[in-house]
Design a protein around this motif. Structure first.
Motif, PDB file in Angstrom:
ATOM      1  N   ASP A 269      89.669  66.013   4.513  1.00 12.64           N
ATOM      2  CA  ASP A 269      89.233  67.300   3.960  1.00 12.64           C
ATOM      3  C   ASP A 269      88.314  67.185   2.743  1.00 12.64           C
ATOM      4  OD1 ASP A 269      91.043  66.598   1.996  1.00 12.64           O
ATOM      5  OD2 ASP A 269      92.426  68.259   2.389  1.00 12.64           O
ATOM      6  N   LYS A 270      87.985  65.952   2.344  1.00  9.75           N
ATOM      7  CA  LYS A 270      87.001  65.770   1.269  1.00  9.75           C
ATOM      8  C   LYS A 270      85.583  65.859   1.829  1.00  9.75           C
ATOM      9  CE  LYS A 270      90.008  62.900  -1.616  1.00  9.75           C
ATOM     10  NZ  LYS A 270      91.201  63.106  -0.803  1.00  9.75           N
ATOM     11  N   LYS A 271      85.452  65.837   3.153  1.00  6.58           N
ATOM     12  CA  LYS A 271      84.139  65.907   3.816  1.00  6.58           C
ATOM     13  C   LYS A 271      84.082  67.161   4.673  1.00  6.58           C
ATOM     14  CE  LYS A 271      83.894  60.911   4.512  1.00  6.58           C
ATOM     15  NZ  LYS A 271      83.889  59.854   5.518  1.00  6.58           N
ATOM     16  N   THR A 272      82.896  67.775   4.725  1.00 10.82           N
ATOM     17  CA  THR A 272      82.697  68.882   5.659  1.00 10.82           C
ATOM     18  C   THR A 272      82.112  68.304   6.941  1.00 10.82           C
ATOM     19  OG1 THR A 272      80.418  69.312   4.949  1.00 10.82           O
ATOM     20  CG2 THR A 272      82.191  70.495   3.762  1.00 10.82           C
ATOM     21  N   ILE A 273      82.044  69.134   7.974  1.00  7.59           N
ATOM     22  CA  ILE A 273      81.405  68.700   9.225  1.00  7.59           C
ATOM     23  C   ILE A 273      79.942  68.373   8.957  1.00  7.59           C
ATOM     24  CG2 ILE A 273      80.792  69.400  11.577  1.00  7.59           C
ATOM     25  CD1 ILE A 273      83.789  68.755  11.178  1.00  7.59           C
ATOM     26  N   ASN A 274      79.299  69.135   8.068  1.00  7.42           N
ATOM     27  CA  ASN A 274      77.914  68.844   7.675  1.00  7.42           C
ATOM     28  C   ASN A 274      77.802  67.447   7.070  1.00  7.42           C
ATOM     29  OD1 ASN A 274      75.434  70.089   7.933  1.00  7.42           O
ATOM     30  ND2 ASN A 274      76.002  71.781   6.621  1.00  7.42           N
ATOM     31  N   ASP A 275      78.778  67.054   6.233  1.00  2.00           N
ATOM     32  CA  ASP A 275      78.788  65.709   5.649  1.00  2.00           C
ATOM     33  C   ASP A 275      78.912  64.643   6.738  1.00  2.00           C
ATOM     34  OD1 ASP A 275      78.674  66.806   3.070  1.00  2.00           O
ATOM     35  OD2 ASP A 275      80.852  66.732   2.804  1.00  2.00           O
ATOM     36  N   LEU A 276      79.742  64.919   7.743  1.00  2.00           N
ATOM     37  CA  LEU A 276      79.907  63.968   8.854  1.00  2.00           C
ATOM     38  C   LEU A 276      78.595  63.779   9.605  1.00  2.00           C
ATOM     39  CD1 LEU A 276      83.301  64.760  10.628  1.00  2.00           C
ATOM     40  CD2 LEU A 276      82.762  62.912   9.076  1.00  2.00           C
ATOM     41  N   ILE A 277      77.868  64.889   9.816  1.00  2.00           N
ATOM     42  CA  ILE A 277      76.570  64.798  10.502  1.00  2.00           C
ATOM     43  C   ILE A 277      75.622  63.931   9.681  1.00  2.00           C
ATOM     44  CG2 ILE A 277      74.539  66.095  11.269  1.00  2.00           C
ATOM     45  CD1 ILE A 277      76.483  68.451  11.865  1.00  2.00           C
ATOM     46  N   THR A 278      75.593  64.154   8.373  1.00  2.00           N
ATOM     47  CA  THR A 278      74.728  63.361   7.492  1.00  2.00           C
ATOM     48  C   THR A 278      75.077  61.880   7.596  1.00  2.00           C
ATOM     49  OG1 THR A 278      74.453  65.219   5.977  1.00  2.00           O
ATOM     50  CG2 THR A 278      73.980  63.035   5.083  1.00  2.00           C
ATOM     51  N   GLU A 279      76.364  61.559   7.629  1.00  2.00           N
ATOM     52  CA  GLU A 279      76.792  60.157   7.791  1.00  2.00           C
ATOM     53  C   GLU A 279      76.284  59.586   9.105  1.00  2.00           C
ATOM     54  OE1 GLU A 279      81.025  59.679   7.472  1.00  2.00           O
ATOM     55  OE2 GLU A 279      81.045  60.286   5.363  1.00  2.00           O
ATOM     56  N   GLN A 280      76.389  60.358  10.176  1.00  2.00           N
ATOM     57  CA  GLN A 280      75.929  59.891  11.484  1.00  2.00           C
ATOM     58  C   GLN A 280      74.427  59.657  11.489  1.00  2.00           C
ATOM     59  OE1 GLN A 280      77.675  59.013  14.362  1.00  2.00           O
ATOM     60  NE2 GLN A 280      79.321  59.085  12.865  1.00  2.00           N
ATOM     61  N   ILE A 281      73.676  60.537  10.838  1.00  2.00           N
ATOM     62  CA  ILE A 281      72.221  60.377  10.759  1.00  2.00           C
ATOM     63  C   ILE A 281      71.893  59.081  10.013  1.00  2.00           C
ATOM     64  CG2 ILE A 281      70.119  61.333   9.692  1.00  2.00           C
ATOM     65  CD1 ILE A 281      71.277  64.138  10.406  1.00  2.00           C
ATOM     66  N   THR A 282      72.635  58.819   8.930  1.00  2.00           N
ATOM     67  CA  THR A 282      72.427  57.596   8.156  1.00  2.00           C
ATOM     68  C   THR A 282      72.752  56.367   9.006  1.00  2.00           C
ATOM     69  OG1 THR A 282      72.991  58.758   6.122  1.00  2.00           O
ATOM     70  CG2 THR A 282      73.089  56.374   6.041  1.00  2.00           C
ATOM     71  N   LYS A 283      73.838  56.428   9.764  1.00  2.00           N
ATOM     72  CA  LYS A 283      74.263  55.284  10.580  1.00  2.00           C
ATOM     73  C   LYS A 283      73.326  55.039  11.759  1.00  2.00           C
ATOM     74  CE  LYS A 283      79.185  55.772   9.546  1.00  2.00           C
ATOM     75  NZ  LYS A 283      80.485  56.221  10.059  1.00  2.00           N
ATOM     76  N   THR A 284      72.867  56.107  12.420  1.00  2.00           N
ATOM     77  CA  THR A 284      72.078  55.943  13.646  1.00  2.00           C
ATOM     78  C   THR A 284      70.576  55.927  13.398  1.00  2.00           C
ATOM     79  OG1 THR A 284      71.935  58.334  14.065  1.00  2.00           O
ATOM     80  CG2 THR A 284      73.825  57.154  15.026  1.00  2.00           C
ATOM     81  N   GLY A 285      70.140  56.511  12.282  1.00  2.00           N
ATOM     82  CA  GLY A 285      68.704  56.600  12.012  1.00  2.00           C
ATOM     83  C   GLY A 285      68.025  57.674  12.848  1.00  2.00           C
ATOM     84  N   GLU A 286      68.810  58.550  13.457  1.00  2.00           N
ATOM     85  CA  GLU A 286      68.245  59.613  14.303  1.00  2.00           C
ATOM     86  C   GLU A 286      68.717  60.983  13.829  1.00  2.00           C
ATOM     87  OE1 GLU A 286      67.840  57.278  18.551  1.00  2.00           O
ATOM     88  OE2 GLU A 286      68.822  59.214  18.504  1.00  2.00           O
ATOM     89  N   ASN A 287      67.931  61.999  14.179  1.00  2.00           N
ATOM     90  CA  ASN A 287      68.338  63.374  13.916  1.00  2.00           C
ATOM     91  C   ASN A 287      69.521  63.701  14.826  1.00  2.00           C
ATOM     92  OD1 ASN A 287      68.364  65.975  12.928  1.00  2.00           O
ATOM     93  ND2 ASN A 287      66.761  66.695  14.289  1.00  2.00           N
ATOM     94  N   ILE A 288      70.546  64.295  14.282  1.00  2.00           N
ATOM     95  CA  ILE A 288      71.729  64.688  15.057  1.00  2.00           C
ATOM     96  C   ILE A 288      72.020  66.143  14.770  1.00  2.00           C
ATOM     97  CG2 ILE A 288      74.231  64.352  15.319  1.00  2.00           C
ATOM     98  CD1 ILE A 288      73.685  61.352  14.873  1.00  2.00           C
ATOM     99  N   VAL A 289      72.247  66.904  15.841  1.00  2.00           N
ATOM    100  CA  VAL A 289      72.442  68.344  15.722  1.00  2.00           C
ATOM    101  C   VAL A 289      73.615  68.773  16.603  1.00  2.00           C
ATOM    102  CG1 VAL A 289      71.359  70.592  16.114  1.00  2.00           C
ATOM    103  CG2 VAL A 289      69.950  68.661  15.428  1.00  2.00           C
ATOM    104  N   ILE A 290      74.516  69.570  16.034  1.00  2.00           N
ATOM    105  CA  ILE A 290      75.534  70.219  16.866  1.00  2.00           C
ATOM    106  C   ILE A 290      74.883  71.506  17.349  1.00  2.00           C
ATOM    107  CG2 ILE A 290      77.827  71.277  16.958  1.00  2.00           C
ATOM    108  CD1 ILE A 290      78.672  69.370  14.699  1.00  2.00           C
TER     109      ILE A 290
END
Length: 196
Positions: A165-186
């Protein structure tokens, strides 16, 4: 300057999902302060996300989650830029986590822009009624705070992640973008519940 060992770098990497060199640079910059380094990487992730936001995310996956003996079910479409990332276990795990989160947190909207103006006006009216007799400046701040809380309850992207709960879903998306190097959109989701 602090001596940054590989164990510390790896610890920051597992905590943030950022690359090894980025983690080392952030730790050197903050003299080994793990929290400050994580904050630097988080800001960098948001900047990366902003840069990639205009890129087309036409690949992806539809993840599902069925809970409570078939009483709750979720489908969620999450897009990325390449088939390679879409099939990646990290991305698939992220998609499953988002589907599970939707089942547990029951968001009504994907993002705050989708909340009908009438609903926002009604919520604002209720909060103002509760603040009767307080100074106008205080009421403005209270209304803004209560609306933020309102969005975090009903909008998927603003909700605190059920597993952390210290992270929002938006924060998770940002982490995924950083990890994959790609734009990610729900893109969209549907939640079904028996009797609801």
């Amino acid at each position: 300057m602090a001596n940054i060992d590989a164990k510390t770098v790896n610890e920051l990497r597992s905590r943030t999902g950022a690359g090894l060199m980025d983690c080392k640079k952030a730790l050197v910059e903050t003299n080994g302060d793990m929290d400050a380094a994580a904050e630097i990487l988080r800001k960098k992730g948001v900047a990366t996300r902003d840069k990639k936001a205009g890129r087309t995310a036409s690949q992806g996956t539809v993840a599902s989650y069925i809970h409570m003996g078939g009483k709750i079910g979720v489908l969620v479409e999450i897009n990325c830029e390449s088939d390679f990332v879409a099939k990646n276990e990290l991305f698939q795990g992220f998609a499953r986590d988002v589907a599970m989160h939707i089942a547990a947190a029951a968001p009504r909207f994907l993002k705050r822009e989708e909340v009908p103006a009438e609903e926002i006006a009604k919520e604002t009216e209720i909060v103002k009624a509760q603040c009767e007799g307080k100074p106008a400046q205080a009421i403005e701040k209270i209304v803004a705070g209560k609306l933020e809380k309102f969005y975090s309850e009903i909008c998927l992207l603003d909700q605190p992640f059920v597993k952390d709960d210290k992270k929002t879903i938006n924060d998770l998306i940002t982490e995924q973008i950083t990890k994959t190097g790609e734009n990610i959109v729900i893109s969209r989701f549907s939640r079904f519940q028996i009797g609801a």
